[in-house]
Motif scaffolding. Structure first.
Motif, PDB file in Angstrom:
ATOM      1  N   MET A 129       0.857  -1.181   0.000  1.00  0.00           N
ATOM      2  CA  MET A 129       0.000   0.000   0.000  1.00  0.00           C
ATOM      3  C   MET A 129       0.898   1.238   0.000  1.00  0.00           C
ATOM      4  O   MET A 129       1.833   1.321   0.791  1.00  0.00           O
ATOM      5  N   ILE A 130       0.608   2.166  -0.925  1.00  0.00           N
ATOM      6  CA  ILE A 130       1.417   3.374  -1.008  1.00  0.00           C
ATOM      7  C   ILE A 130       0.527   4.612  -0.983  1.00  0.00           C
ATOM      8  O   ILE A 130      -0.661   4.543  -1.239  1.00  0.00           O
ATOM      9  N   LYS A 131       1.166   5.758  -0.657  1.00  0.00           N
ATOM     10  CA  LYS A 131       0.456   7.031  -0.583  1.00  0.00           C
ATOM     11  C   LYS A 131       0.782   7.884  -1.795  1.00  0.00           C
ATOM     12  O   LYS A 131       1.839   7.712  -2.423  1.00  0.00           O
ATOM     13  N   GLU A 132      -0.089   8.818  -2.091  1.00  0.00           N
ATOM     14  CA  GLU A 132       0.180   9.782  -3.158  1.00  0.00           C
ATOM     15  C   GLU A 132       1.422  10.585  -2.776  1.00  0.00           C
ATOM     16  O   GLU A 132       1.579  11.009  -1.634  1.00  0.00           O
ATOM     17  N   GLY A 133       2.332  10.761  -3.734  1.00  0.00           N
ATOM     18  CA  GLY A 133       3.552  11.521  -3.495  1.00  0.00           C
ATOM     19  C   GLY A 133       4.705  10.710  -2.919  1.00  0.00           C
ATOM     20  O   GLY A 133       5.806  11.218  -2.772  1.00  0.00           O
ATOM     21  N   GLN A 134       4.463   9.433  -2.617  1.00  0.00           N
ATOM     22  CA  GLN A 134       5.514   8.568  -2.074  1.00  0.00           C
ATOM     23  C   GLN A 134       6.528   8.242  -3.166  1.00  0.00           C
ATOM     24  O   GLN A 134       6.160   7.971  -4.310  1.00  0.00           O
ATOM     25  N   GLU A 135       7.816   8.279  -2.827  1.00  0.00           N
ATOM     26  CA  GLU A 135       8.848   7.889  -3.792  1.00  0.00           C
ATOM     27  C   GLU A 135       8.762   6.392  -4.021  1.00  0.00           C
ATOM     28  O   GLU A 135       8.729   5.613  -3.078  1.00  0.00           O
ATOM     29  N   VAL A 136       8.691   5.993  -5.311  1.00  0.00           N
ATOM     30  CA  VAL A 136       8.533   4.574  -5.638  1.00  0.00           C
ATOM     31  C   VAL A 136       9.701   4.009  -6.439  1.00  0.00           C
ATOM     32  O   VAL A 136       9.976   2.817  -6.385  1.00  0.00           O
ATOM     33  N   ILE A 137      10.382   4.866  -7.190  1.00  0.00           N
ATOM     34  CA  ILE A 137      11.504   4.445  -8.032  1.00  0.00           C
ATOM     35  C   ILE A 137      12.567   5.549  -7.985  1.00  0.00           C
ATOM     36  O   ILE A 137      12.227   6.729  -7.952  1.00  0.00           O
ATOM     37  N   MET A 138      13.829   5.160  -8.013  1.00  0.00           N
ATOM     38  CA  MET A 138      14.918   6.124  -8.137  1.00  0.00           C
ATOM     39  C   MET A 138      15.605   5.864  -9.472  1.00  0.00           C
ATOM     40  O   MET A 138      16.019   4.747  -9.755  1.00  0.00           O
ATOM     41  N   ILE A 139      15.679   6.915 -10.304  1.00  0.00           N
ATOM     42  CA  ILE A 139      16.291   6.823 -11.630  1.00  0.00           C
ATOM     43  C   ILE A 139      17.550   7.675 -11.658  1.00  0.00           C
ATOM     44  O   ILE A 139      17.584   8.759 -11.075  1.00  0.00           O
ATOM     45  N   GLU A 140      18.580   7.185 -12.345  1.00  0.00           N
ATOM     46  CA  GLU A 140      19.784   7.980 -12.570  1.00  0.00           C
ATOM     47  C   GLU A 140      19.739   8.494 -14.002  1.00  0.00           C
ATOM     48  O   GLU A 140      19.568   7.733 -14.949  1.00  0.00           O
ATOM     49  N   SER A 141      19.868   9.806 -14.135  1.00  0.00           N
ATOM     50  CA  SER A 141      19.882  10.434 -15.445  1.00  0.00           C
ATOM     51  C   SER A 141      20.893  11.572 -15.410  1.00  0.00           C
ATOM     52  O   SER A 141      20.845  12.421 -14.517  1.00  0.00           O
ATOM     53  N   MET A 142      21.816  11.584 -16.331  1.00  0.00           N
ATOM     54  CA  MET A 142      22.861  12.609 -16.409  1.00  0.00           C
ATOM     55  C   MET A 142      23.609  12.737 -15.081  1.00  0.00           C
ATOM     56  O   MET A 142      23.854  13.834 -14.583  1.00  0.00           O
ATOM     57  N   LYS A 143      23.918  11.600 -14.460  1.00  0.00           N
ATOM     58  CA  LYS A 143      24.646  11.503 -13.196  1.00  0.00           C
ATOM     59  C   LYS A 143      23.918  12.138 -12.014  1.00  0.00           C
ATOM     60  O   LYS A 143      24.519  12.456 -11.001  1.00  0.00           O
ATOM     61  N   MET A 144      22.602  12.318 -12.161  1.00  0.00           N
ATOM     62  CA  MET A 144      21.779  12.821 -11.060  1.00  0.00           C
ATOM     63  C   MET A 144      20.778  11.747 -10.675  1.00  0.00           C
ATOM     64  O   MET A 144      20.297  11.014 -11.532  1.00  0.00           O
ATOM     65  N   GLU A 145      20.468  11.660  -9.376  1.00  0.00           N
ATOM     66  CA  GLU A 145      19.443  10.726  -8.917  1.00  0.00           C
ATOM     67  C   GLU A 145      18.100  11.445  -8.904  1.00  0.00           C
ATOM     68  O   GLU A 145      17.949  12.477  -8.257  1.00  0.00           O
ATOM     69  N   ILE A 146      17.138  10.905  -9.637  1.00  0.00           N
ATOM     70  CA  ILE A 146      15.826  11.517  -9.789  1.00  0.00           C
ATOM     71  C   ILE A 146      14.778  10.599  -9.142  1.00  0.00           C
ATOM     72  O   ILE A 146      14.561   9.484  -9.609  1.00  0.00           O
ATOM     73  N   PRO A 147      14.110  11.066  -8.072  1.00  0.00           N
ATOM     74  CA  PRO A 147      13.044  10.243  -7.477  1.00  0.00           C
ATOM     75  C   PRO A 147      11.767  10.335  -8.308  1.00  0.00           C
ATOM     76  O   PRO A 147      11.404  11.406  -8.793  1.00  0.00           O
ATOM     77  N   ILE A 148      11.109   9.206  -8.502  1.00  0.00           N
ATOM     78  CA  ILE A 148       9.812   9.158  -9.176  1.00  0.00           C
ATOM     79  C   ILE A 148       8.769   8.905  -8.095  1.00  0.00           C
ATOM     80  O   ILE A 148       8.880   7.946  -7.334  1.00  0.00           O
ATOM     81  N   GLU A 149       7.770   9.788  -8.031  1.00  0.00           N
ATOM     82  CA  GLU A 149       6.754   9.701  -6.985  1.00  0.00           C
ATOM     83  C   GLU A 149       5.447   9.139  -7.521  1.00  0.00           C
ATOM     84  O   GLU A 149       5.112   9.322  -8.694  1.00  0.00           O
ATOM     85  N   SER A 150       4.709   8.504  -6.630  1.00  0.00           N
ATOM     86  CA  SER A 150       3.387   7.971  -6.980  1.00  0.00           C
ATOM     87  C   SER A 150       2.436   9.120  -7.284  1.00  0.00           C
ATOM     88  O   SER A 150       2.448  10.149  -6.609  1.00  0.00           O
ATOM     89  N   THR A 151       1.611   8.927  -8.289  1.00  0.00           N
ATOM     90  CA  THR A 151       0.637   9.946  -8.675  1.00  0.00           C
ATOM     91  C   THR A 151      -0.690   9.774  -7.939  1.00  0.00           C
ATOM     92  O   THR A 151      -1.606  10.563  -8.128  1.00  0.00           O
ATOM     93  N   GLY A 152      -0.787   8.742  -7.111  1.00  0.00           N
ATOM     94  CA  GLY A 152      -1.994   8.499  -6.343  1.00  0.00           C
ATOM     95  C   GLY A 152      -1.749   7.439  -5.290  1.00  0.00           C
ATOM     96  O   GLY A 152      -0.701   6.800  -5.271  1.00  0.00           O
ATOM     97  N   ALA A 153      -2.716   7.278  -4.402  1.00  0.00           N
ATOM     98  CA  ALA A 153      -2.618   6.262  -3.354  1.00  0.00           C
ATOM     99  C   ALA A 153      -3.277   4.972  -3.828  1.00  0.00           C
ATOM    100  O   ALA A 153      -4.164   4.992  -4.676  1.00  0.00           O
ATOM    101  N   GLY A 154      -2.829   3.860  -3.255  1.00  0.00           N
ATOM    102  CA  GLY A 154      -3.433   2.567  -3.591  1.00  0.00           C
ATOM    103  C   GLY A 154      -2.484   1.420  -3.342  1.00  0.00           C
ATOM    104  O   GLY A 154      -1.473   1.572  -2.660  1.00  0.00           O
ATOM    105  N   LYS A 155      -2.825   0.285  -3.914  1.00  0.00           N
ATOM    106  CA  LYS A 155      -2.024  -0.937  -3.761  1.00  0.00           C
ATOM    107  C   LYS A 155      -1.248  -1.177  -5.049  1.00  0.00           C
ATOM    108  O   LYS A 155      -1.802  -1.070  -6.144  1.00  0.00           O
TER     109      LYS A 155
END
Length: 69
Positions: A21-47
């Motif tokens: 179960m996750i919340k809206e805005g929760q970080e779900v994936i970390m991506i590396e792009s151009m040597k920077m770490e970019i967090p990807i957040e959930s766009t909504g709450a749910g399972k």
């Protein structure tokens, strides 16, 4: 509902698991792009129904990373 990549890069870590179960805005994936770490957040709450990527995968902008129900 689907969480998509906001930019191209390599998946560093997947921070959630299937059936979690996750919340809206929760970080779900970390991506590396151009040597920077970019967090990807959930766009909504749910399972988390499915995780479509794993660490080391290359993703393009718009690719589906996680499906939430």
């Amino acid at each position: 509902m689907q969480v998509t990549a906001t930019m191209a890069g390599t998946v560093l870590t997947v921070l959630v698991e299937k059936d979690e179960m996750i919340k809206e805005g929760q970080e779900v994936i970390m991506i590396e792009s151009m040597k920077m770490e970019i967090p990807i957040e959930s766009t909504g709450a749910g399972k988390v129904k499915e995780v479509h990527v794993q660490a080391g995968d290359f993703v393009n902008e718009g690719d589906v990373l996680i499906t939430i129900e």
